[in-house]
Design an enzyme around this catalytic site. Sequence first.
Site, PDB file in Angstrom:
ATOM      1  N   HIS A  20      27.882   0.973  25.112  1.00  0.00           N
ATOM      2  CA  HIS A  20      27.776  -0.432  25.529  1.00  0.00           C
ATOM      3  C   HIS A  20      28.322  -1.309  24.413  1.00  0.00           C
ATOM      4  CE1 HIS A  20      24.476  -1.324  22.765  1.00  0.00           C
ATOM      5  NE2 HIS A  20      23.868  -0.226  23.180  1.00  0.00           N
ATOM      6  N   ASP A  36      11.555  15.619  28.379  1.00  0.00           N
ATOM      7  CA  ASP A  36      11.217  16.497  27.264  1.00  0.00           C
ATOM      8  C   ASP A  36       9.936  16.025  26.589  1.00  0.00           C
ATOM      9  OD1 ASP A  36      11.428  17.580  24.386  1.00  0.00           O
ATOM     10  OD2 ASP A  36      13.062  18.611  25.410  1.00  0.00           O
ATOM     11  N   SER A  66      21.277   4.637  21.777  1.00  0.00           N
ATOM     12  CA  SER A  66      22.455   4.346  22.603  1.00  0.00           C
ATOM     13  C   SER A  66      23.665   5.114  22.085  1.00  0.00           C
ATOM     14  CB  SER A  66      22.765   2.847  22.582  1.00  0.00           C
ATOM     15  OG  SER A  66      21.728   2.112  23.165  1.00  0.00           O
TER      16      SER A  66
END
Length: 396
Positions: free
Chosen positions: A213, A340, A355
């Site tokens: 992003h 997880d 990210s």
Amino acid sequence: MLKKILKYFSIITAPIAILALIAYFSVLKLPEKIYINDSMEVSDISVHNQGVFNTVKLSKDKVNIDFLGLIPIKSVAVQKLDDIKLYPGGTSVGIKLSTEGVLVVGFSDVETRGGTESSPAKVAGLQLGDVLLKVNGKDIEGAKELGSLIKENDTNVVNVEFMRQGCKFNKDIELVKEGEAYKLGLWVRDSTAGIGTLTFYHEDSDTFGALGHPITDGDTNTTFTIKDGDLLSASILSVRKGEKGVPGELRGLFINEKSSIGTIKSNSSSGIFGNTNQPLVNPICSEPMSVGFRNEVVEGPATIITTVGEEGPKEYDIEIVKLLQQDKCGPKSMIIRVTDEELLSKTGGIVQGMSGSPIIQNNKIVGAVTHVLINKPDIGYGIYIEWMLEEAGIIN
């Protein structure tokens, strides 16, 4: 008789027209082009969410979608590519960017001998998120340079060149005197720094991609227009666990600010990209992986590679919950959920700084983590890897 015919005709055609519109809008966001690996055949392509009433027809280099198998409503080009190999990231990296010009992040009133006056820049029509490029024709190299250019101006009017939403403009601004100095009445920013995660390293072109992003300014939510930037080695020191309504965060530091591992060339809707100064090979993935394009991605189990501590990158289980239709680059291609237990116990799910963590499915890199849902920290978004490869110039 004619009225009856028209009535029956409208009764028959109206539902068909409505269904045709539904069918059309269902494929509106399909891409103009689909990439497949050279080893695949066009007949192997599966088109997600093509619509209940639509029929997919495959030709040599196109996917054609017809309403009820009769009316063409969408044609998607198919481009075969040689098997692209990427080293998956997952390591934490430091990011330092300098903006082109300076970014307007706030306005300030000016205290004059006659009282308080509104910001001259704001009165003249400048807006938050504008990028100031020149004063009286001279380039603005940074915040200090802007101050010097205003100070050396010999009148109370300056001409400012600025950029807004990709377009350049000029304005004359009448300055206001505060004490002995003229003021624009602005707060500006010329750089930013932070921690993120490397997505991939492409050895053939010495290219890297990270974040998935754009880097935006926290005050204005404006994407930074960068002049230059450095990718640095970073180490994670601690984790603030994500909770409902409170996003978590990876806290780290740059290992050596004077020694960059890459040069950042672009800051786009799909992440940051540039060239490396050294091979960026993940210590747990010494061999490159193939790319899985969007038509290969399926809802179901996958993994991410990310770093949440001093032990370095590890692979964790996730689930791709939903694939989203996109007709152009964007960081929200899929919805993912962390499953997880180890990662959930450490971070609560997805936290700031993760990210760019590569998403792996069927031993292929298919995307990267981009965002977290603040009220559901175990759920977030991912981006298709092909969007990042397009922005990086690895595929066209």
